[in-house]
Write an enzyme that holds these catalytic residues in place. Structure first.
Site, PDB file in Angstrom:
ATOM      1  N   ASP A 149      42.086  32.380  72.261  1.00  0.00           N
ATOM      2  CA  ASP A 149      43.465  31.897  72.126  1.00  0.00           C
ATOM      3  C   ASP A 149      43.514  30.499  71.503  1.00  0.00           C
ATOM      4  OD1 ASP A 149      46.199  32.190  72.440  1.00  0.00           O
ATOM      5  OD2 ASP A 149      46.077  32.746  74.561  1.00  0.00           O
ATOM      6  N   GLU A 182      45.620  33.127  67.033  1.00  0.00           N
ATOM      7  CA  GLU A 182      46.303  31.857  66.726  1.00  0.00           C
ATOM      8  C   GLU A 182      47.734  32.124  66.282  1.00  0.00           C
ATOM      9  OE1 GLU A 182      46.963  32.664  63.463  1.00  0.00           O
ATOM     10  OE2 GLU A 182      46.461  30.666  62.672  1.00  0.00           O
ATOM     11  N   TRP A 183      48.232  33.314  66.602  1.00  0.00           N
ATOM     12  CA  TRP A 183      49.657  33.683  66.475  1.00  0.00           C
ATOM     13  C   TRP A 183      50.184  33.666  65.037  1.00  0.00           C
ATOM     14  CZ3 TRP A 183      49.577  28.839  69.712  1.00  0.00           C
ATOM     15  CH2 TRP A 183      48.982  29.091  70.954  1.00  0.00           C
ATOM     16  N   GLY A 184      49.269  33.741  64.067  1.00  0.00           N
ATOM     17  CA  GLY A 184      49.719  33.814  62.669  1.00  0.00           C
ATOM     18  C   GLY A 184      50.065  32.472  62.057  1.00  0.00           C
ATOM     19  N   ASP A 204      53.873  35.977  70.789  1.00  0.00           N
ATOM     20  CA  ASP A 204      53.674  37.088  71.732  1.00  0.00           C
ATOM     21  C   ASP A 204      54.762  38.161  71.685  1.00  0.00           C
ATOM     22  OD1 ASP A 204      51.658  35.416  72.447  1.00  0.00           O
ATOM     23  OD2 ASP A 204      52.192  35.295  74.561  1.00  0.00           O
TER      24      ASP A 204
HETATM   25  C1  GLA Z   1      48.996  33.396  74.816  1.00  0.00           C
HETATM   26  C2  GLA Z   1      48.579  34.698  74.129  1.00  0.00           C
HETATM   27  C3  GLA Z   1      48.908  35.854  75.051  1.00  0.00           C
HETATM   28  C4  GLA Z   1      48.182  35.695  76.382  1.00  0.00           C
HETATM   29  C5  GLA Z   1      48.534  34.363  77.023  1.00  0.00           C
HETATM   30  C6  GLA Z   1      47.657  34.054  78.232  1.00  0.00           C
HETATM   31  O1  GLA Z   1      50.372  33.314  74.957  1.00  0.00           O
HETATM   32  O2  GLA Z   1      49.214  34.831  72.890  1.00  0.00           O
HETATM   33  O3  GLA Z   1      48.577  37.094  74.438  1.00  0.00           O
HETATM   34  O4  GLA Z   1      46.801  35.784  76.155  1.00  0.00           O
HETATM   35  O5  GLA Z   1      48.370  33.280  76.088  1.00  0.00           O
HETATM   36  O6  GLA Z   1      47.942  32.830  78.809  1.00  0.00           O
END
Ligand code: GLA
Length: 392
Positions: A149, A182-184, A204
């Site tokens: 993450d 890293e969410w893009g 997410d």
């Molecule tokens: C981030 C990630 C999620 C999850 C949470 C856990 O938000 O994007 O998928 O793993 O952390 O804390």
């Protein structure tokens, strides 16, 4: 001079030995389960993970192709004076190796979670500065999959941080699928193919059809639209990850879950379930285990599907398949049924040549051939999935 050349050559060799990704993993999108979407931090523990592993076997999901059981955040609590990670013994009283062994004994694979920064998103210790120790620990425990993450990474650079962990995993010597999360934000599809096996493309997911929750959690149809154009970056061993499935979680109806699953199959997305497998209604099990849908997701050509038609609330997506077949999804985003007349010449399917028989994959029904037009009706917030089977 001779010695200098030798030193340089051995340095280059050393760097090359370690600077690699385990190439043979994830030749099709990974399939499994992760604790986060349903159990989050508070409810994840050893019993849950054991029971989920049991349910994956007894429900038939293992047989359908699911294999990873992944613990997400909140299994770790601190570090000892030598830098080794300390497991949260309230939640995991027998430690992580014990669980990994149990999961392996059930014929499944085991995954874990960490973070490139100082702390994880739930505030547990991250791997920054401890990459090699952590990678070695995971290898000793028998970890097969690592989700990594990006919380609490102030001043860090994504490519550098993820490459550091890739190399640490490679050096640790165990084949471990590396899931970049890293969410893009730094367009990982442009750089992550050589670093990890899959990379998140957005913030997410949440168990909603559309809209957002808590600011940046997205309903799955919002995430779907963000995948347009990313298809060129995916392929065997390198997958765009539109986040884990919400199929079977509270906020989605059965139809909405079916549409969500179908679209993740068309996208060649990793199929990481996020529901409570121990209490799964029969309809949800049928969705997650549909062999025709899974075959589309797991098709060896490894092509990510793409959108070919968009009326606003009605979309058609296509995924090319290995033997010349074509998967099509007709997605109805409206709150009422949709009727549509398929004129095969008009909907601009890429690579459509000759004749195909048409199979409806939800219900396993043959629906004629592409020689004839086809009238379809799709219930509200649902999907029609077809496989065009090449005849000549
Ligand atoms: C981030 C990630 C999620 C999850 C949470 C856990 O938000 O994007 O998928 O793993 O952390 O804390």
């Amino acid at each position: 001079m001779k010695y200098l050349t030798l030193i340089i050559a051995s340095l280059v060799l050393t760097i090359n030995i370690y600077a690699q990704k385990n190439e043979t993993l994830a030749s099709t999108p990974p399939m499994g389960w992760n604790s986060w979407n349903n159990f989050e931090c508070d409810r994840v523990n050893e019993n849950v993970i054991r029971e989920i592993a049991d349910a994956m076997v007894s429900s038939g999901m293992k047989e359908a192709g699911y294999k990873y059981i992944n613990i997400d955040d909140c299994w770790q609590i601190g570090r000892d004076s030598d830098g080794y990670i300390i497991v949260d013994s309230d939640k995991f009283p027998h430690g992580i190796k014990y669980l990994a062994d149990y999961i392996h004994s059930r014929g499944l694979k085991f995954g874990i979670y960490s973070d490139a920064g100082t702390h994880t998103c739930a505030g547990r210790p991250g791997s920054k500065g401890y990459e090699e120790i952590d990678a070695q620990t995971y290898a000793e425990w028998g970890v097969d999959y690592l989700k990594y993450d990006w919380c609490n990474t102030d001043g860090q650079e994504t490519v550098e941080s993820y490459t550091l962990m890739r190399d640490a995993l490679y050096k640790a010597g165990r084949p471990i699928v590396f899931s970049i999360c890293e969410w893009g934000i730094t367009e990982p599809w442009l750089w992550a193919g050589d670093v990890g096996h899959l990379w998140r493309t957005t913030y997410d997911i949440t168990d909603r059809w559309d809209g957002t929750r808590w600011g940046n959690q997205l309903g799955w149809t919002e995430i779907l639209e963000k995948q347009v154009g990313l298809e060129v970056y995916a392929g065997p061993g390198r997958w765009n990850d539109p986040d884990m499935l919400e199929v079977g979680n509270d906020g989605l109806t059965i139809n909405e879950s079916r549409a969500h699953f179908s679209m993740w199959c068309i996208l060649a997305a990793p199929l990481i379930c996020g529901n409570d497998l121990r209490n799964m209604p029969a309809e949800i099990k049928e969705i997650l285990c549909n062999p025709e849908l899974i075959a589309i997701n797991q098709d060896e050509l490894g092509k990510q599907g793409f959108k070919i038609y968009d009326e606003g609330n009605f979309e058609i997506w296509q995924k090319p398949l290995k033997n010349g077949d074509i998967a099509l999804s007709f997605l109805n985003l409206e709150n009422r049924d949709k009727s549509f007349n398929i004129n095969w010449g008009k909907i601009r399917i890429k690579g459509l040549t000759g004749n195909y028989s048409v199979k409806n994959l939800w219900g396993n029904i043959m629906m004629g051939s592409t020689k004839d037009e086809l009238s379809i009706n799709i219930p509200q917030r649902d999907v029609l999935m077809l496989r065009l089977i090449k005849q000549d």
